[in-house]
Structures are given as structure tokens and as C-alpha cells.
Motif scaffolding. Structure first.
Motif, mmCIF file in Angstrom:
data_model
loop_
_atom_site.group_PDB
_atom_site.id
_atom_site.type_symbol
_atom_site.label_atom_id
_atom_site.label_comp_id
_atom_site.label_asym_id
_atom_site.label_seq_id
_atom_site.Cartn_x
_atom_site.Cartn_y
_atom_site.Cartn_z
ATOM 1 N N LEU A 116 0.809 -1.215 0.000
ATOM 2 C CA LEU A 116 0.000 0.000 0.000
ATOM 3 C C LEU A 116 0.846 1.270 0.000
ATOM 4 O O LEU A 116 0.513 2.238 -0.701
ATOM 5 C CB LEU A 116 -0.950 0.005 1.205
ATOM 6 C CG LEU A 116 -1.931 1.174 1.274
ATOM 7 C CD1 LEU A 116 -2.794 1.251 0.029
ATOM 8 C CD2 LEU A 116 -2.803 1.081 2.515
ATOM 9 N N ASN A 117 1.924 1.297 0.779
ATOM 10 C CA ASN A 117 2.771 2.492 0.788
ATOM 11 C C ASN A 117 3.314 2.790 -0.602
ATOM 12 O O ASN A 117 3.346 3.944 -1.040
ATOM 13 C CB ASN A 117 3.939 2.318 1.761
ATOM 14 C CG ASN A 117 3.537 2.503 3.215
ATOM 15 O OD1 ASN A 117 2.346 2.597 3.524
ATOM 16 N ND2 ASN A 117 4.502 2.536 4.109
ATOM 17 N N VAL A 118 3.761 1.749 -1.296
ATOM 18 C CA VAL A 118 4.297 1.945 -2.652
ATOM 19 C C VAL A 118 3.203 2.482 -3.564
ATOM 20 O O VAL A 118 3.424 3.408 -4.346
ATOM 21 C CB VAL A 118 4.845 0.625 -3.230
ATOM 22 C CG1 VAL A 118 5.751 0.909 -4.419
ATOM 23 C CG2 VAL A 118 5.588 -0.187 -2.193
ATOM 24 N N ALA A 119 2.022 1.885 -3.454
ATOM 25 C CA ALA A 119 0.904 2.319 -4.293
ATOM 26 C C ALA A 119 0.555 3.788 -4.040
ATOM 27 O O ALA A 119 0.312 4.553 -4.986
ATOM 28 C CB ALA A 119 -0.314 1.435 -4.040
ATOM 29 N N GLU A 120 0.533 4.195 -2.769
ATOM 30 C CA GLU A 120 0.207 5.587 -2.446
ATOM 31 C C GLU A 120 1.297 6.536 -2.926
ATOM 32 O O GLU A 120 1.005 7.625 -3.441
ATOM 33 C CB GLU A 120 -0.008 5.721 -0.938
ATOM 34 C CG GLU A 120 -1.282 5.046 -0.451
ATOM 35 C CD GLU A 120 -1.459 5.110 1.054
ATOM 36 O OE1 GLU A 120 -2.584 4.845 1.529
ATOM 37 O OE2 GLU A 120 -0.477 5.422 1.762
ATOM 38 N N ILE A 121 2.535 6.159 -2.753
ATOM 39 C CA ILE A 121 3.644 7.014 -3.192
ATOM 40 C C ILE A 121 3.619 7.194 -4.708
ATOM 41 O O ILE A 121 3.857 8.294 -5.223
ATOM 42 C CB ILE A 121 4.991 6.428 -2.735
ATOM 43 C CG1 ILE A 121 5.125 6.536 -1.210
ATOM 44 C CG2 ILE A 121 6.163 7.152 -3.401
ATOM 45 C CD1 ILE A 121 6.330 5.803 -0.643
ATOM 46 N N LEU A 122 3.287 6.128 -5.437
ATOM 47 C CA LEU A 122 3.286 6.175 -6.900
ATOM 48 C C LEU A 122 1.936 6.587 -7.485
ATOM 49 O O LEU A 122 1.792 6.704 -8.697
ATOM 50 C CB LEU A 122 3.701 4.812 -7.468
ATOM 51 C CG LEU A 122 5.100 4.320 -7.078
ATOM 52 C CD1 LEU A 122 5.399 2.977 -7.730
ATOM 53 C CD2 LEU A 122 6.176 5.340 -7.447
ATOM 54 N N GLY A 123 0.943 6.782 -6.628
ATOM 55 C CA GLY A 123 -0.344 7.286 -7.085
ATOM 56 C C GLY A 123 -1.250 6.270 -7.752
ATOM 57 O O GLY A 123 -2.080 6.620 -8.601
ATOM 58 N N ILE A 124 -1.149 4.986 -7.341
ATOM 59 C CA ILE A 124 -1.999 3.949 -7.939
ATOM 60 C C ILE A 124 -2.827 3.231 -6.876
ATOM 61 O O ILE A 124 -3.326 2.127 -7.084
ATOM 62 C CB ILE A 124 -1.149 2.920 -8.718
ATOM 63 C CG1 ILE A 124 -0.044 2.339 -7.826
ATOM 64 C CG2 ILE A 124 -0.546 3.543 -9.969
ATOM 65 C CD1 ILE A 124 0.752 1.205 -8.471
ATOM 66 N N GLU A 125 -2.991 3.874 -5.708
ATOM 67 C CA GLU A 125 -3.661 3.223 -4.577
ATOM 68 C C GLU A 125 -5.155 3.021 -4.790
ATOM 69 O O GLU A 125 -5.791 2.262 -4.051
ATOM 70 C CB GLU A 125 -3.433 4.018 -3.297
ATOM 71 C CG GLU A 125 -4.181 5.331 -3.184
ATOM 72 C CD GLU A 125 -3.497 6.484 -3.899
ATOM 73 O OE1 GLU A 125 -3.950 7.641 -3.721
ATOM 74 O OE2 GLU A 125 -2.520 6.253 -4.633
#
Length: 405
Positions: free
Chosen positions: A336-345
Motif C-alpha cells: 500500500l505504501n508503494v501504491a500511495e507514493i506512486l499514485g496507484i492506490e
């Protein structure tokens, strides 16, 4: 796989720090439509029900900052396509070079990495990265998000001699200020271009930069030492750009600064020696726990020695757990952190109702190489092929020499 299916009696790691010890997860038309404890009754109907007793379900891991699909054999130039000539190339698109037929990618996918950020390298501004599924027929079908980040290689204040296993002495970069000034001048020119209502002749590089100034794209700044990260953030925040730090080896030194500026960090290789002689020998292992304890959003990545090594990314997270990082925080830093950082959450990163059914099923702890056994995986509800060339060779020679049980 049928259009709808239900896993029951499984331990579900949501990805946001929550764990359902004895739960069930339902999928219909590629989306998650049920996540709850087994004791809860549901009227939902599924074509197939799978008893997952003794199994665990995690969101698919997302690998940031990779060369996957851009590099096959590092020593063979014709199979390497992650670098462009020139110093400022914001318009370069890594996605069009992504090779879905790579023999490397399946070895990474079979270990739970279902999505990857494909990143260009070289020069000061390397170009634009995209987010891809690690299984697909072509780059258009594999892409989840096109060209959503631009990558800036911030000049390093220091040069480290020696090699990864034995650091040499540290030397100051005499051209650091010159490199920083060149970056400022380029961003000033790009900003001025973006503010024009019309132009006589389009500049393709500056056209790409426009998306940074209106926050349609994120700027990923590759920087390692504390002073370089602070210089980069202080300069670039004046342009109103959405920033991410990639690397962040010394991020533990400036946690208050990062928290104040609200800049997330994607850590590079955790299993490495510290950069400075006066640092604790295990500081790289402790850094994720320090960032988590101080409320800094962070994620893991692994791009050392080439794209093949990405398959070990989750074990880096496991090492950090042994040095103070919470287990579920480590899972979040892979999902989830990666998704939020990259804007795909909005689509992936956690196992929540309405999101794509992109997850892995395992026996054992996926962060521990001694017990991790991934037995199934799904991308938006589609069954993932967990085979790869290395498994084929293993089976071939085990059978050839009659070593199978």
C-alpha cells in the motif's frame, strides 16, 4: 479461473497494517467484493470456493525503481535498453521499451512481485517511468499507469571509492554546486515555458515538464546523503512539485525535516554496508524502523546488481523486521505504501472492497526466505503463471538424475 471465486479459512494481510486471522476474500469480475471474518454470514454467491486452511493472502508486491523488462543480460549491450544519451530527457518513455517476453521477469513474478515501476536511467533527468504488471502480452496491455513519474538524478555531494563489500575513502564532489545550479536553471526555463499561454514552436521536453508543475506527474528525486536530499527538497518545493525521494540511505538523519516537508522515501538496497565509517554497521537494517517510528511514509526497492535481484526485495523487508520494523508495516512498505507514493492506490496495494483482485497466496511467511512458498497469484482476478526458466531447469535435472522424491 472462473469470473467469481471465494477463498475461505485464510489469514489475510490487508496491506494497511490490519490482519484478519481467519477470514474469507471474494472476487467477482476482477474486483474484490468481500473481505471479512469467517464468522460473518454473506449472501454473495461464487462459482468456486477454495478452502485455504493454513494459507496466507497478501496484496501483490509492487517493486519500485526497477529495470525489469529493460535489461535482460547486463553484459550483452543489445539486451540493455534503460538509458538514453543526453543530460536532460524528461520526454523519454521507458514503457515503450518494456519487454513482456523477458526471461527475468517470471523469476521475479514467481516470488510475489506482481507490479513494477519501470524506470529509465542516465543523465540528470532520465525520463518517465510507468507501472506495469509483471505478466502481459505486450507493453500496452501490461501497463497499469503510463508515464506517471519523472526521474531526476540529483548530483551527489560525495564520491564513494572502493566497492560494495569494502568501502574506500570518501571524496567531495567539486562540481556539486555547478550541477545543482544547472538543475535550477533548467527548472526555471521549464517553468517559464509552462506559464506561456501559447508557443510558436513546441519543446517536447518542456511539454513533459508541464505535467510536473500542475501535479499531473510526480518527480522522483534520486539522492542518497542527507545534505543532498535537503538541498533537493528546498530547491524543488519552490516550484510546487509533488516530490518523492528515491534512495534515501541517510534519510534516518533528517526524519524531522522529511516529516515537516511531507516527502515520502523509497529506500534502496537495505542489505548493504553503511555509507559512512562513523555509522553503526547495521544502520541500513535499522533505517526502515526509524522512518516508520517517525511517521515518514516509506517503501522498499531493490535495483542493485540488475533487475534479477528484485525477486529478493521482500527479504530485505524481512531483515528490517528483525531490526525493529513492525511486520505489518513491512508488508505495507511493499504494497500500500508503494501504491500511495506512486499514485496507484485506487486500484492496487491493499485488499479492500472495490480494488483490483491483485494478490498472492502463500504457505509460510513471505518475508522469510526459509518459509516462503507462494502457491498462487492473481492479477485483477486473472490467474498468474508462477513458472519460470529456473524452475524448469531445476525440475529437468532433478528428474534427469532421479533426485525427485
Amino acid at each position: 479461473m472462473p469470473k467469481s471465486f471465494l477463498y475461505t479459512n485464510v489469514r489475510i494481510h490487508i496491506g494497511n497494517g490490519t490482519v484478519i486471522e481467519n477470514g474469507k476474500i471474494g472476487v467477482a469480475d476482477g474486483k474484490i467484493n468481500l473481505v471479512e471474518k469467517m464468522v460473518t454470514q454473506s449472501n454473495a454467491k461464487y462459482e468456486v470456493t477454495i478452502d485455504g486452511k493454513g494459507q496466507e493472502i497478501y496484496p501483490g508486491f509492487i517493486a519500485a525503481n526497477t529495470r525489469l523488462g529493460l535489461e535482460e543480460i547486463g553484459a550483452v549491450r543489445s539486451t540493455v535498453d534503460y538509458r538514453e544519451v543526453g543530460n536532460f530527457n524528461p520526454n523519454v518513455r521507458s514503457i515503450i521499451a518494456y519487454n513482456t517476453d523477458s526471461k527475468v521477469t517470471p523469476t521475479v513474478r514467481s516470488n510475489g512481485v506482481l507490479l513494477a515501476q519501470v524506470v529509465p536511467e542516465g543523465g540528470r533527468i532520465s525520463g518517465q517511468s510507468s507501472i506495469v504488471y509483471t505478466q502481459g502480452d505486450n507493453w500496452e496491455d501490461a501497463a497499469l499507469a503510463f508515464d506517471n513519474c519523472v526521474h531526476l538524478r540529483w548530483p551527489s555531494r560525495v564520491r564513494y571509492t572502493g566497492w560494495w563489500a569494502q568501502r574506500g575513502r570518501t571524496e567531495m564532489n567539486k562540481n556539486y554546486n555547478k550541477g545543482m545550479e544547472a538543475t535550477r536553471v533548467y527548472f526555471d526555463a521549464a517553468k517559464a515555458y509552462a506559464q506561456k499561454k501559447s508557443v510558436e514552436r513546441k519543446n517536447l521536453k518542456f511539454e513533459t515538464m508541464k505535467a510536473l508543475f500542475n501535479n499531473q506527474k510526480k518527480l522522483v528525486v534520486h539522492a542518497e546523503d542527507a545534505k543532498s536530499m535537503m538541498d533537493a527538497i528546498n530547491l524543488l518545493e519552490t516550484y510546487g512539485i509533488d516530490l518523492v525521494i528515491q534512495g534515501g540511505t541517510e534519510s534516518w538523519k533528517i526524519v524531522d525535516f522529511l516529516k515537516e516537508k511531507k516527502v515520502p522515501v523509497i529506500l534502496n538496497d537495505v542489505q548493504q554496508l553503511p555509507r559512512r565509517d562513523d555509522s553503526d554497521i547495521n544502520q541500513p537494517f535499522k533505517t526502515p524502523g526509524v522512518l516508520e517510528a517517525n511517521g515518514i511514509k516509506f517503501a522498499f526497492s531493490l535495483n542493485r546488481h540488475g533487475s534479477w535481484n528484485v525477486r529478493n526485495m521482500m527479504f530485505q523487508a524481512g531483515q528490517a523486521v528483525g531490526y525493529g520494523l513492525d511486520k505489518e508495516a513491512a508488508v505495507s512498505a511493499l504494497t500500500l505504501n508503494v501504491a500511495e507514493i506512486l499514485g496507484i492506490e485506487d486500484r492496487v496495494g491493499s485488499l479492500e472492497i472495490g480494488k483490483d483482485a491483485t494478490f498472492i497466496v502463500s504457505k509460510g511467511d513471505v518475508l522469510d526466505m526459509r518459509t516462503s512458498v507462494i502457491i498462487a497469484a492473481f492479477m485483477a482476478g486473472r490467474t498468474v503463471d508462477l513458472g519460470d526458466k529456473q524452475k524448469e531447469l531445476y525440475d529437468k535435472y532433478m528428474e534427469k538424475y532421479d533426485l525427485k522424491d
